[in-house]
Write a protein that holds these residues in place. Sequence first.
Motif, PDB file in Angstrom:
ATOM      1  N   ASN A  42     -35.102  -8.876 -16.036  1.00  0.00           N
ATOM      2  CA  ASN A  42     -34.433  -9.928 -15.276  1.00  0.00           C
ATOM      3  C   ASN A  42     -35.194 -10.275 -14.008  1.00  0.00           C
ATOM      4  O   ASN A  42     -35.680  -9.390 -13.306  1.00  0.00           O
ATOM      5  CB  ASN A  42     -33.014  -9.495 -14.917  1.00  0.00           C
ATOM      6  CG  ASN A  42     -32.138  -9.386 -16.139  1.00  0.00           C
ATOM      7  OD1 ASN A  42     -32.345 -10.067 -17.130  1.00  0.00           O
ATOM      8  ND2 ASN A  42     -31.150  -8.517 -16.080  1.00  0.00           N
ATOM      9  N   ASN A  70     -29.506 -18.439 -16.772  1.00  0.00           N
ATOM     10  CA  ASN A  70     -28.177 -18.949 -16.449  1.00  0.00           C
ATOM     11  C   ASN A  70     -28.271 -20.247 -15.651  1.00  0.00           C
ATOM     12  O   ASN A  70     -27.337 -20.638 -14.979  1.00  0.00           O
ATOM     13  CB  ASN A  70     -27.347 -17.911 -15.705  1.00  0.00           C
ATOM     14  CG  ASN A  70     -27.925 -17.541 -14.364  1.00  0.00           C
ATOM     15  OD1 ASN A  70     -29.001 -18.003 -13.988  1.00  0.00           O
ATOM     16  ND2 ASN A  70     -27.215 -16.701 -13.635  1.00  0.00           N
ATOM     17  N   ALA A 109     -26.995 -22.006 -10.852  1.00  0.00           N
ATOM     18  CA  ALA A 109     -26.850 -21.181 -12.044  1.00  0.00           C
ATOM     19  C   ALA A 109     -25.571 -21.618 -12.749  1.00  0.00           C
ATOM     20  O   ALA A 109     -24.570 -20.922 -12.729  1.00  0.00           O
ATOM     21  CB  ALA A 109     -26.792 -19.716 -11.653  1.00  0.00           C
ATOM     22  N   ALA A 154     -25.579 -23.307 -16.056  1.00  0.00           N
ATOM     23  CA  ALA A 154     -25.747 -23.649 -17.466  1.00  0.00           C
ATOM     24  C   ALA A 154     -26.639 -22.619 -18.143  1.00  0.00           C
ATOM     25  O   ALA A 154     -27.567 -22.102 -17.529  1.00  0.00           O
ATOM     26  CB  ALA A 154     -26.368 -25.034 -17.600  1.00  0.00           C
ATOM     27  N   SER A 155     -26.356 -22.337 -19.386  1.00  0.00           N
ATOM     28  CA  SER A 155     -27.217 -21.445 -20.156  1.00  0.00           C
ATOM     29  C   SER A 155     -28.403 -22.234 -20.686  1.00  0.00           C
ATOM     30  O   SER A 155     -28.258 -23.386 -21.083  1.00  0.00           O
ATOM     31  CB  SER A 155     -26.446 -20.848 -21.331  1.00  0.00           C
ATOM     32  OG  SER A 155     -25.406 -20.037 -20.882  1.00  0.00           O
ATOM     33  N   SER A 156     -29.554 -21.611 -20.679  1.00  0.00           N
ATOM     34  CA  SER A 156     -30.729 -22.231 -21.271  1.00  0.00           C
ATOM     35  C   SER A 156     -31.605 -21.152 -21.887  1.00  0.00           C
ATOM     36  O   SER A 156     -31.457 -19.967 -21.579  1.00  0.00           O
ATOM     37  CB  SER A 156     -31.503 -23.053 -20.235  1.00  0.00           C
ATOM     38  OG  SER A 156     -32.065 -22.222 -19.256  1.00  0.00           O
ATOM     39  N   SER A 157     -32.503 -21.578 -22.735  1.00  0.00           N
ATOM     40  CA  SER A 157     -33.392 -20.629 -23.398  1.00  0.00           C
ATOM     41  C   SER A 157     -34.676 -21.351 -23.787  1.00  0.00           C
ATOM     42  O   SER A 157     -34.792 -22.563 -23.662  1.00  0.00           O
ATOM     43  CB  SER A 157     -32.708 -20.046 -24.642  1.00  0.00           C
ATOM     44  OG  SER A 157     -32.402 -21.080 -25.556  1.00  0.00           O
ATOM     45  N   SER A 188     -33.987 -16.253 -21.700  1.00  0.00           N
ATOM     46  CA  SER A 188     -32.687 -16.892 -21.505  1.00  0.00           C
ATOM     47  C   SER A 188     -32.464 -16.956 -20.004  1.00  0.00           C
ATOM     48  O   SER A 188     -32.993 -16.147 -19.241  1.00  0.00           O
ATOM     49  CB  SER A 188     -31.566 -16.122 -22.207  1.00  0.00           C
ATOM     50  OG  SER A 188     -31.457 -14.814 -21.692  1.00  0.00           O
ATOM     51  N   ASN A 221     -30.551 -24.284 -15.781  1.00  0.00           N
ATOM     52  CA  ASN A 221     -31.384 -25.191 -16.554  1.00  0.00           C
ATOM     53  C   ASN A 221     -32.790 -25.244 -15.957  1.00  0.00           C
ATOM     54  O   ASN A 221     -32.978 -25.747 -14.851  1.00  0.00           O
ATOM     55  CB  ASN A 221     -30.744 -26.580 -16.548  1.00  0.00           C
ATOM     56  CG  ASN A 221     -31.483 -27.561 -17.408  1.00  0.00           C
ATOM     57  OD1 ASN A 221     -32.524 -27.258 -17.973  1.00  0.00           O
ATOM     58  ND2 ASN A 221     -30.960 -28.755 -17.486  1.00  0.00           N
ATOM     59  N   ARG A 224     -29.405 -17.749  -9.821  1.00  0.00           N
ATOM     60  CA  ARG A 224     -30.165 -18.068 -11.032  1.00  0.00           C
ATOM     61  C   ARG A 224     -31.028 -16.884 -11.425  1.00  0.00           C
ATOM     62  O   ARG A 224     -31.813 -16.365 -10.628  1.00  0.00           O
ATOM     63  CB  ARG A 224     -31.034 -19.290 -10.832  1.00  0.00           C
ATOM     64  CG  ARG A 224     -31.808 -19.642 -12.112  1.00  0.00           C
ATOM     65  CD  ARG A 224     -32.698 -20.810 -11.954  1.00  0.00           C
ATOM     66  NE  ARG A 224     -31.925 -22.033 -12.141  1.00  0.00           N
ATOM     67  CZ  ARG A 224     -32.484 -23.208 -12.320  1.00  0.00           C
ATOM     68  NH1 ARG A 224     -33.789 -23.346 -12.300  1.00  0.00           N
ATOM     69  NH2 ARG A 224     -31.728 -24.285 -12.502  1.00  0.00           N
TER      70      ARG A 224
END
Length: 130
Positions: free
Chosen positions: A29, A66, A76, A78-81, A64, A68, A53
């Motif tokens: 992380n 938290n 922080a 939205a989820s993005s990957s 991944s 965009n 974030r």
Amino acid sequence: MNNYIAFCLFFSLLSLSTCEKNDSEVVGNWLLTEVLADPGDGSGVFTPVDSDRVIQLKDDGTYSANGNLCDFQIVANASSSGIYNLEEGTISPDNCATIGGTPIGLSVDGSTMIITYLCIEACQHKYERQ
């Protein structure tokens, strides 16, 4: 001839040291701690931000987050990957219409990760290993 051999040996060793830096050194992380947004005159510097974030780099070359990564915001919400590639120095968010599929710059030096966005002036996010 000796200079040529020394030159080749130097670049061979340099290549090996670059290859030794593998994904396992960056897996984990990373918390957004600072932002650089140059005003257009080259005087921009990193400034601390209060953000939650986090980007999680995984050992399979995916990430991944938290937030965009398609834009320069620090929220922080939205989820993005996507995928990352240390050799190429890129991170590529999935479904990122704002950058048209162009990878974003990525560099890691010890416990600091820099993401360089596509901007007219310098704009970067600095993350610290958690």
